[in-house]
Design a protein around this motif. Structure first.
Motif, short mmCIF file in Angstrom:
data_model
loop_
_atom_site.label_atom_id
_atom_site.label_comp_id
_atom_site.label_asym_id
_atom_site.label_seq_id
_atom_site.Cartn_x
_atom_site.Cartn_y
_atom_site.Cartn_z
N LEU B 21 0.84 -1.20 0.00
CA LEU B 21 0.00 0.00 0.00
C LEU B 21 0.88 1.25 0.00
O LEU B 21 1.84 1.33 0.76
CB LEU B 21 -0.88 0.04 1.25
N PRO B 22 0.54 2.24 -0.83
CA PRO B 22 1.32 3.48 -0.81
C PRO B 22 1.07 4.30 0.46
O PRO B 22 0.09 4.06 1.17
CB PRO B 22 0.80 4.23 -2.05
N SER B 23 1.97 5.20 0.75
CA SER B 23 1.81 6.23 1.80
C SER B 23 1.92 5.72 3.24
O SER B 23 1.89 6.51 4.18
CB SER B 23 0.46 6.97 1.71
N ILE B 24 1.96 4.40 3.41
CA ILE B 24 1.90 3.84 4.77
C ILE B 24 3.17 3.06 5.09
O ILE B 24 3.57 2.18 4.34
CB ILE B 24 0.70 2.89 4.91
N LEU B 58 3.19 -2.03 4.49
CA LEU B 58 2.03 -2.91 4.66
C LEU B 58 1.61 -3.49 3.31
O LEU B 58 1.43 -2.74 2.34
CB LEU B 58 0.87 -2.08 5.25
N ARG B 111 5.82 10.27 0.14
CA ARG B 111 5.46 10.65 1.50
C ARG B 111 4.80 9.48 2.23
O ARG B 111 3.87 8.87 1.72
CB ARG B 111 4.49 11.84 1.48
N ILE B 113 3.13 8.20 6.06
CA ILE B 113 2.85 8.30 7.47
C ILE B 113 3.38 7.01 8.09
O ILE B 113 3.43 5.97 7.43
CB ILE B 113 1.35 8.50 7.76
N ILE B 115 2.95 4.25 11.09
CA ILE B 115 2.14 3.73 12.19
C ILE B 115 3.11 3.05 13.16
O ILE B 115 3.67 2.00 12.86
CB ILE B 115 1.09 2.73 11.66
#
Lengths: 250, 250
Positions: B21-24, B58, B111, B113, B115
């Protein structure tokens, strides 16, 4: 099923793809306290029967914290809200099924993780905003929630657990109560969040011992009984006490 | 700057784009306790001087929780680890600058984020794994951390704060100590996490009052002093007590 919601989402999809980060959504559990009951702000999407938490997406050039505040402002009109990120929800298929009848390349149909926040709002200053996707935006009492979409019931339940724990660490009362309140009103708020009855004398003694309340030279008039004293929080002392935590059991 | 790390990442980039998954991203603060000191597992990327937290991405078809466990297993060889998601970090530019010399379409340069999770691991069962991106993977004492990349120092500091708060709510001792331990060892662990000295008598009394410890008919032999008694946690009672929280202040 080409209803209003369908048309709106398909039209907006290219703009979202350009300006927002994929895979990430933000959901907000907005708590308010009014008439001795704890409420949560819910909305109902057009053409659906279920209700949901207000949420949105993170812009490509926006800090996460700023995004959550923006979304809240868009939904409630309120600014400088107490907002606390508490958990990120990332089960497979938590949101895609909801859009199963929509085109596969729809922005909203991709897999999202949801970065969940809870917000504490002074009930009196909020104007719930019905946005273009929604049929309704209303305060619902937490003991009488309607059926929620996706995994929003899980998110709500976790928010309430977190709020319970945060009673000792975050200025919960300060953000949910009006500026002036009575001791029974404060106790009621604690009882709802903790989901149990508290002994009136013990509650009074503990609250007094924390030295976070300031007793005013005013009473709440208008009731049938003796007018109860009004209090307000000593914000400085309250926040100092929370730093180490009000670590007594209730 | 076409060094080893550059070549590896460029080669792997298409596979990541397809399957993740992108961005994570997911980052893990892995705590271990050994020789009366609290340690954290760090790795050093190839061709860099800074250290970082073990992390990863992820998969598109993977639950968030499963992803965090997979990443930890890849890094430590350990399974069934106590893992606690505690915060999601989403400042703009928290990670992109690190890859400024890399091609713009590199998977790692987008970019993200992050977790963040913290993990509690029995130090004795872990085999730190040096993966293909890394030069080293080592336990570092938390009071002597090397310089960390990106916002990993923020993530570490928040993890430690969360661990401190979780002493009353999560089985921290159970997961960090060996099965049998002495009261001074348990006290030392609490002192490090709380970052303060505790009174020996008070600590003993509180721990006894919680009724979560079982005193064994064994002592720790080999020291210069009188051999101290060994204890283990009564896991059932410990977990039951944590449900409401060990809500006394230290």
């Amino acid at each position: 099923m080409k209803n209003d919601l369908y048309k709106i989402l398909v039209e907006l999809s290219p703009n979202y793809k350009k300006n927002y980060l994929p895979s990430i959504s933000i959901d907000c559990v907005v708590f308010g306290f009014h008439d001795a009951s704890l409420k949560v702000l819910l909305l109902q999407l057009k053409n659906t029967t279920k209700w949901g938490l207000p949420g949105g997406y993170l812009k490509r050039d926006e800090d996460l914290n700023a995004g959550a505040n923006r979304i809240l402002k868009e939904r409630t009109g309120a600014e400088n809200i107490f907002l606390n990120q508490f958990k990120t929800f990332g089960k497979k298929n938590r949101s895609e099924e909801f859009f199963s009848d929509f085109p596969d390349d729809l922005w909203h149909k991709q897999r999202y993780i949801s970065i969940a926040h809870y917000a504490l709002i002074n009930f009196e200053i909020v104007n719930p905003v019905i946005d273009q996707f929604s049929e309704a935006c209303e305060w619902k009492e937490i003991s009488e929630l309607p059926e929620l979409m996706m995994d929003h019931e899980d998110i709500f339940n976790e928010a309430l657990l977190q709020l319970r724990r945060d009673l000792n660490y975050k200025p919960v009362g300060l953000n949910l109560l009006p500026e002036k309140f009575t001791m029974p009103e404060l106790q009621k708020l604690y009882e709802i969040i903790l989901d149990k009855k508290l002994n009136r004398g013990n509650f009074y003694r503990k609250m007094t011992r924390y030295e976070i309340l300031e007793k005013l030279n005013e009473t709440r008039k208008g009731g049938a009984h003796k007018a109860p004293d009004l209090y307000k929080f000593d914000e400085k002392k309250y926040k100092a006490a929370l730093k180490t935590g009000l670590q007594e059991s209730w």
